[in-house]
Design an enzyme around this catalytic site. Structure first.
Site, short mmCIF file in Angstrom:
data_model
loop_
_atom_site.label_atom_id
_atom_site.label_comp_id
_atom_site.label_asym_id
_atom_site.label_seq_id
_atom_site.Cartn_x
_atom_site.Cartn_y
_atom_site.Cartn_z
N HIS A 66 0.85 -1.19 0.00
CA HIS A 66 0.00 0.00 0.00
C HIS A 66 0.89 1.24 0.00
O HIS A 66 0.68 2.16 -0.78
CB HIS A 66 -0.93 0.00 1.22
CG HIS A 66 -1.92 1.12 1.22
ND1 HIS A 66 -2.99 1.17 2.07
CD2 HIS A 66 -2.01 2.26 0.48
CE1 HIS A 66 -3.70 2.27 1.86
NE2 HIS A 66 -3.11 2.95 0.90
N GLU A 115 0.74 8.22 -3.42
CA GLU A 115 1.64 7.76 -2.36
C GLU A 115 2.87 8.66 -2.25
O GLU A 115 3.32 8.96 -1.14
CB GLU A 115 2.05 6.30 -2.62
CG GLU A 115 0.92 5.31 -2.42
CD GLU A 115 0.34 5.36 -1.02
OE1 GLU A 115 1.12 5.26 -0.04
OE2 GLU A 115 -0.88 5.52 -0.88
N HIS A 119 2.94 10.81 1.09
CA HIS A 119 3.83 10.17 2.06
C HIS A 119 5.31 10.30 1.69
O HIS A 119 6.15 10.55 2.56
CB HIS A 119 3.47 8.68 2.19
CG HIS A 119 2.06 8.45 2.58
ND1 HIS A 119 1.56 8.75 3.83
CD2 HIS A 119 1.00 7.94 1.87
CE1 HIS A 119 0.27 8.44 3.89
NE2 HIS A 119 -0.09 7.95 2.71
#
Length: 249
Positions: A66, A115, A119
């Site tokens: 993920h 992502e 992040h």
């Protein structure tokens, strides 16, 4: 102007500068850009599809990545945009181990973009992760090193119609990795008997050494679901008790 006036003006300017710097530092601290641990997040594709209520086409029958997240920071540099060209050498492995299980192949990079920008821009404060190629490359390396799929099979924890006790899964993983993971589930909806296993997180220090995801007395934190995919049922930290580990469709 009196002789002491220039000195007074200079002192006031210095004081104003200091105040501005202090305020900026305070805002930076309060902007949630400080973090303590890295989280390697695996999700189970069959549960992801159920989470977003999406009839996925042939989701992988193995745990996929993920993301690689900081524990307390998101979107740390909104001007550092995702560039697919920077990870072109990784694409073959990305499509296998870090796939977008929700969207079609044509939109696959939108997941990676999410992502990185949410992040990756935060964990990039580490030299080992300070580029898009390093971030995704290290994520792939950690995934391969942890070998979660093989570990679960070795422990006899495989998708089936039987239920598993969450405490048994957590203890079994802790016995092999030497640290406590964080396990997330989809809570049961009306007509469902038990929670559904969805996500397993393993945590690292900034030196990329395994560490507990939670320490005694530390809150377990909330769930992290498929936020890139739009509205979804929310994952939560699994409750002690049984859980369904769904076979691939």
């Amino acid at each position: 102007m009196k002789p002491g006036a220039p000195r007074c003006v200079l002192l006031r300017a210095l004081c104003l500068t200091c105040c501005c710097l202090c305020c900026a530092y305070g805002l930076w601290k309060s902007d949630n850009h400080e973090w303590k641990k890295l989280i390697m997040v695996h999700h189970w594709p069959a549960t992801v599809c159920k989470e977003v209520q999406n009839d996925c086409r042939d989701p992988p029958d193995y745990w996929t990545i993920h993301g690689l997240w900081a524990d307390r920071a998101e979107q740390c540099n909104r001007s550092w945009h995702f560039n697919l060209e920077e990870i072109k050498d990784l694409l073959q492995d990305m499509k296998i181990y870090w796939p977008d299980v929700i969207h079609s192949a044509a939109n696959r990079s939108s997941f990676w973009k999410h992502e990185w920008e949410k992040h990756g821009t935060c964990v990039a404060q580490l030299d080992t992760l300070n580029s898009q190629k390093k971030y995704f490359g290290e994520g792939l390396d950690l995934y391969r090193g942890l070998a979660l799929n093989s570990v679960l099979q070795k422990l006899g924890i495989v998708p089936s119609g039987n239920y598993y006790q969450i405490a048994d899964i957590k203890d079994a993983l802790a016995s092999l990795y030497g640290v406590t993971p964080k396990i997330q589930c989809l809570p049961p909806e009306q007509g469902e008997e038990v929670q559904i296993l969805g996500q397993i997180e393993l945590c690292f220090t900034k030196d990329l050494q395994l560490r507990n995801c939670t320490e005694p007395g530390e809150p377990a934190g909330g769930g992290h679901g498929a936020g890139w995919a739009g509205p979804a049922r929310a994952l939560e930290v699994c409750q002690d008790g049984p859980a369904f580990y769904p076979p691939p469709p």
